[in-house]
Design an enzyme around this catalytic site. Structure first.
Site, short mmCIF file in Angstrom:
data_model
loop_
_atom_site.label_atom_id
_atom_site.label_comp_id
_atom_site.label_asym_id
_atom_site.label_seq_id
_atom_site.Cartn_x
_atom_site.Cartn_y
_atom_site.Cartn_z
CB VAL A 14 -0.96 -0.01 1.21
CG1 VAL A 14 -1.63 1.34 1.39
CG2 VAL A 14 -2.01 -1.07 1.01
CD GLU A 162 -5.51 3.19 -1.30
OE1 GLU A 162 -5.13 4.34 -0.96
OE2 GLU A 162 -6.24 2.99 -2.27
CE LYS A 221 -9.50 -1.65 3.39
NZ LYS A 221 -9.31 -1.72 1.96
CB CYS A 277 -7.01 -7.21 3.17
SG CYS A 277 -5.45 -6.33 3.32
CD GLN A 279 -8.52 -16.33 6.85
OE1 GLN A 279 -8.91 -16.99 5.91
NE2 GLN A 279 -7.66 -16.79 7.72
N1 LIG Z 1 -2.21 -5.14 0.47
C1 LIG Z 1 -3.28 -4.48 0.06
O1 LIG Z 1 -3.71 -4.62 -1.08
C2 LIG Z 1 -4.00 -3.55 0.96
C3 LIG Z 1 -3.63 -3.41 2.29
N2 LIG Z 1 -4.29 -2.52 3.10
C4 LIG Z 1 -3.85 -2.31 4.49
O2 LIG Z 1 -2.66 -1.52 4.46
C5 LIG Z 1 -1.79 -1.89 5.53
C6 LIG Z 1 -0.43 -2.26 4.97
O3 LIG Z 1 -0.57 -3.38 4.13
P1 LIG Z 1 0.58 -3.84 3.14
O4 LIG Z 1 1.16 -2.65 2.48
O5 LIG Z 1 -0.01 -4.91 2.31
O6 LIG Z 1 1.65 -4.44 4.19
P2 LIG Z 1 3.16 -4.83 3.92
O7 LIG Z 1 3.51 -5.86 4.91
O8 LIG Z 1 3.39 -5.07 2.46
O9 LIG Z 1 3.97 -3.49 4.28
C7 LIG Z 1 4.08 -2.96 5.56
C8 LIG Z 1 5.49 -2.41 5.74
O10 LIG Z 1 5.57 -1.70 6.97
C9 LIG Z 1 6.87 -1.85 7.48
N3 LIG Z 1 6.91 -1.52 8.91
C10 LIG Z 1 6.30 -2.17 9.95
N4 LIG Z 1 6.55 -1.52 11.10
C11 LIG Z 1 7.31 -0.45 10.80
C12 LIG Z 1 7.88 0.60 11.58
N5 LIG Z 1 7.68 0.69 12.90
N6 LIG Z 1 8.62 1.54 10.95
C13 LIG Z 1 8.83 1.47 9.62
N7 LIG Z 1 8.30 0.52 8.82
C14 LIG Z 1 7.56 -0.43 9.41
C15 LIG Z 1 7.20 -3.29 7.19
O11 LIG Z 1 8.61 -3.50 7.21
C16 LIG Z 1 6.58 -3.48 5.81
O12 LIG Z 1 7.52 -3.27 4.75
C17 LIG Z 1 -2.50 -3.03 6.28
O13 LIG Z 1 -3.20 -2.47 7.35
C18 LIG Z 1 -3.46 -3.56 5.24
O14 LIG Z 1 -4.60 -4.12 5.86
C19 LIG Z 1 -5.30 -1.74 2.63
C20 LIG Z 1 -5.70 -1.83 1.32
C21 LIG Z 1 -5.08 -2.72 0.37
O1 LIG Z 2 -7.98 -4.14 1.77
C1 LIG Z 2 -7.45 -4.74 0.86
O2 LIG Z 2 -6.40 -5.37 0.95
C2 LIG Z 2 -8.07 -4.79 -0.50
O3 LIG Z 2 -8.74 -6.07 -0.57
C3 LIG Z 2 -9.33 -6.36 -1.83
O4 LIG Z 2 -8.33 -6.33 -2.85
P1 LIG Z 2 -7.37 -7.58 -3.15
O5 LIG Z 2 -7.41 -8.53 -2.00
O6 LIG Z 2 -6.06 -7.00 -3.53
O7 LIG Z 2 -7.97 -8.27 -4.44
P2 LIG Z 2 -9.47 -8.62 -4.91
O8 LIG Z 2 -9.58 -8.31 -6.34
O9 LIG Z 2 -10.48 -8.03 -4.02
O10 LIG Z 2 -9.51 -10.21 -4.77
C4 LIG Z 2 -9.50 -10.84 -3.51
C5 LIG Z 2 -9.69 -12.33 -3.69
O11 LIG Z 2 -11.01 -12.65 -4.08
C6 LIG Z 2 -11.01 -13.46 -5.23
N1 LIG Z 2 -12.21 -13.14 -6.05
C7 LIG Z 2 -12.52 -11.86 -6.35
C8 LIG Z 2 -13.64 -11.57 -7.09
C9 LIG Z 2 -14.49 -12.61 -7.52
O12 LIG Z 2 -15.52 -12.41 -8.19
N2 LIG Z 2 -14.15 -13.88 -7.19
C10 LIG Z 2 -13.03 -14.17 -6.46
O13 LIG Z 2 -12.77 -15.36 -6.17
C11 LIG Z 2 -9.71 -13.10 -5.94
O14 LIG Z 2 -9.30 -14.11 -6.81
C12 LIG Z 2 -8.78 -12.95 -4.76
O15 LIG Z 2 -8.29 -14.18 -4.33
C13 LIG Z 2 -10.36 -5.27 -2.17
O16 LIG Z 2 -10.88 -5.52 -3.48
C14 LIG Z 2 -9.72 -3.88 -2.12
O17 LIG Z 2 -10.73 -2.88 -2.32
C15 LIG Z 2 -9.07 -3.68 -0.75
O18 LIG Z 2 -8.43 -2.42 -0.70
#
Ligand SMILES: NC(=O)C1=CN([C@@H]2O[C@H](COP(=O)(O)OP(=O)(O)OC[C@H]3O[C@@H](n4cnc5c(N)ncnc54)[C@H](O)[C@@H]3O)[C@@H](O)[C@H]2O)C=CC1
Ligand SMILES: O=C(O)[C@H]1O[C@H](OP(=O)(O)OP(=O)(O)OC[C@H]2O[C@@H](n3ccc(=O)[nH]c3=O)[C@H](O)[C@@H]2O)[C@H](O)[C@@H](O)[C@@H]1O
Length: 470
Positions: A14, A162, A221, A277, A279
């Protein structure tokens, strides 16, 4: 209030893409993304852009434009906090693996560490933005830490969750359905919200930027992810009913999705949703509901996870039962390991759990995924702790050629919907596999008629065998 310096703590899936786009669209703002993970920061700074730590279509180009101009990646966390007027917290918030709330609640230790560090370093007023997904009312905890341990500095806490999805992160950031900003209803709160609105307004129309109170924003969210995941579990529940009744889940999805009140998106039946995310956030929602004594609410949402676990198990069971009730010593080829296409992220990928179930049945698995590394695949399996790392390496092999992966396979299972799988020479693959040539399509990407004409015994989610054989 004009913001000239932004710091983002956390350079992950993110923080990295979000700040890259924000910097690209606001060349007048210096954006520094910091992380304690040196390797990750080095990768973000790599001159060879194909070494960026995450794969996202279009990301390279954005980074190339902004990096070194007004976008910086660094491990100097304190310096970046000190210089910034606005600090985004974008660190990981995984499910707790210990103590109270184990397996359900979000682990907020990284968030708390960030708050304490900001409190320690800050010498001037700051706006702190929650970018991570957090339980409702976390802003209060962050405020408490900042106010009680700070240096007399004033902090405004905003919630700005996000909504990007992996694989389409850049597109989602450039053209979001909405941006959500929650803040205090005081004058100072409104001023802080306006400062953040102004940054997003550089590229997003004002009417798509929604401002609410902090608690609505934090909760929205979790609720958005819960609703999305619920749709997947709902259609997956129906997929089993289709298999036994002769209905086709693709046709059912289409038929219900054309109702504008239901809508067509997120109705694709699959082997089960994965990703870091869905789960985690639903478990978090369930935990919050339970902690307020709302047991019926908690049970309702927990069912989404129960259904998803069942769908993954059911897919593995189907492979075993179709292969004459034993996969012991048989080569099963996995096409795909990532939790969805166009990402190298494997967190909570259905493939991990299907593999684990089949390895318990003594299958020998060969995996091909166009973007996931061998080391990542073994780490995912080892993390489950079901068997020793040596045993995992003995039973599961990773190859980087799909045709080699399929050679002499007793069955092929499609776990990720990578586009390239559709274009393979399936006639050539058919020649190379053991007969009967079984294919289990966990993503419904191949054409049943084509596969059956070639000679495959093709099983797809949500379609009864008799129907697909017609
Ligand atoms: N992955 C996704 O698609 C999405 C994730 N989110 C949310 O965004 C947040 C971040 O998720 P990701 O980016 O996927 O995680 P990530 O694990 O990829 O990145 C988090 C980063 O934060 C760093 N970190 C942890 N503690 C720290 C500290 N004290 N100082 C500096 N750096 C530190 C870690 O080293 C790591 O690189 C979570 O709360 C997640 O639920 C929201 C929307 C989409
Ligand atoms: O908080 C988050 O991390 C993000 O989680 C999801 O995004 P993401 O997990 O990256 O991907 P998705 O496209 O939502 O797919 C999630 C899972 O559901 C599955 N999926 C999705 C859609 C569908 O119709 N069927 C299905 O099996 C995908 O294959 C995947 O395994 C949400 O779509 C984002 O809006 C959110 O920001």
């Amino acid at each position: 209030m004009i913001i000239k310096n932004i710091c983002c703590i956390g350079a992950g899936y993110v923080g990295g893409p979000t700040m890259s786009v924000l910097a690209q669209k606001n060349p007048h703002i210096k954006v520094t993304v910091v992380d304690i993970n040196q390797e990750r920061i080095a990768a973000w700074n790599d001159t060879d852009l194909s070494n960026l730590p995450i794969y996202e279509p279009g990301l390279k180009e954005v980074v190339q434009e902004a990096r070194g101009r007004n976008l910086f990646f660094s491990t100097e966390v304190k310096k970046a906090i000190d210089e910034a007027e606005m600090i985004f917290i974008s660190v990981n918030t995984p499910t707790k693996t210990y103590g109270k709330g184990k397996g359900m609640a979000a682990d907020l230790k990284y968030i708390e560490l960030c708050a304490r560090q900001i409190a320690k370093v800050a010498k001037s007023d700051k706006i702190v933005v929650e970018k991570s997904t957090l339980p409702v009312r976390t802003a209060q905890a962050i405020k408490d830490i900042l106010d009680y341990t700070g240096n007399g500095v004033t902090f405004q806490i905003l919630s700005n969750p996000e909504f990007l999805a992996e694989g389409t992160a850049v597109q989602d950031l450039l053209n979001p359905d909405r941006v959500l900003i929650g803040g205090e209803e005081s004058e100072e709160g409104k001023e802080a919200m306006e400062a953040l609105v102004a940054i997003y307004e550089s590229w997003i129309p004002r009417e798509r930027i929604l401002t609410t109170n902090v608690w609505s924003s934090e909760l929205s969210k979790l609720v958005a992810n819960a609703f999305l995941a619920q749709r997947v579990s709902s259609i997956n529940a129906i997929s089993e009913l289709c298999e036994v009744t002769g209905a086709n889940v693709g046709e059912v999805s289409r038929a219900i999705g054309m109702d504008s009140r239901i809508g067509p998106k997120f109705l694709k039946a699959s082997v089960g949703f994965g990703g870091s995310c869905f789960q985690k956030d639903i478990l978090n929602l369930v935990y919050i509901a339970k902690s307020y004594g709302l047991n019926e609410v908690a049970d309702y949402w927990e069912q989404v996870i129960i259904m998803n676990d069942y769908q993954k198990r059911r897919f593995a069971d189907k492979i075993v039962s179709t292969l004459y009730n034993t996969v012991s010593g048989k080569k099963i080829t996995f096409l795909g390991w990532a939790f969805k296409k166009d990402t190298n992220d494997t967190r909570e990928s259905a493939a991990i759990y299907v593999a684990d179930a089949l390895l318990n049945e003594q299958a020998e698995i060969t995996v091909y995924d166009p973007k996931v590394s061998e080391s990542r695949i073994y780490e995912d399996l080892d993390y489950l702790g079901t068997r020793s790392p040596e045993e995992n390496r003995r039973l599961l092999k990773v190859v980087n050629d799909p045709y080699q992966a399929c050679k002499d396979a007793h069955a092929i299972a499609i776990l990720t919907e990578w586009d390239e799988f559709i274009t393979y020479d399936w006639g050539k693959i058919y020649e190379a596999v053991i007969k009967p040539a079984f294919v289990f399509d966990g993503r419904k990407i191949l054409d049943a008629e084509m596969m059956e004409t070639i000679g495959f015994d093709y099983t797809s989610i949500g379609v009864s065998k008799t129907q697909s054989n017609k």
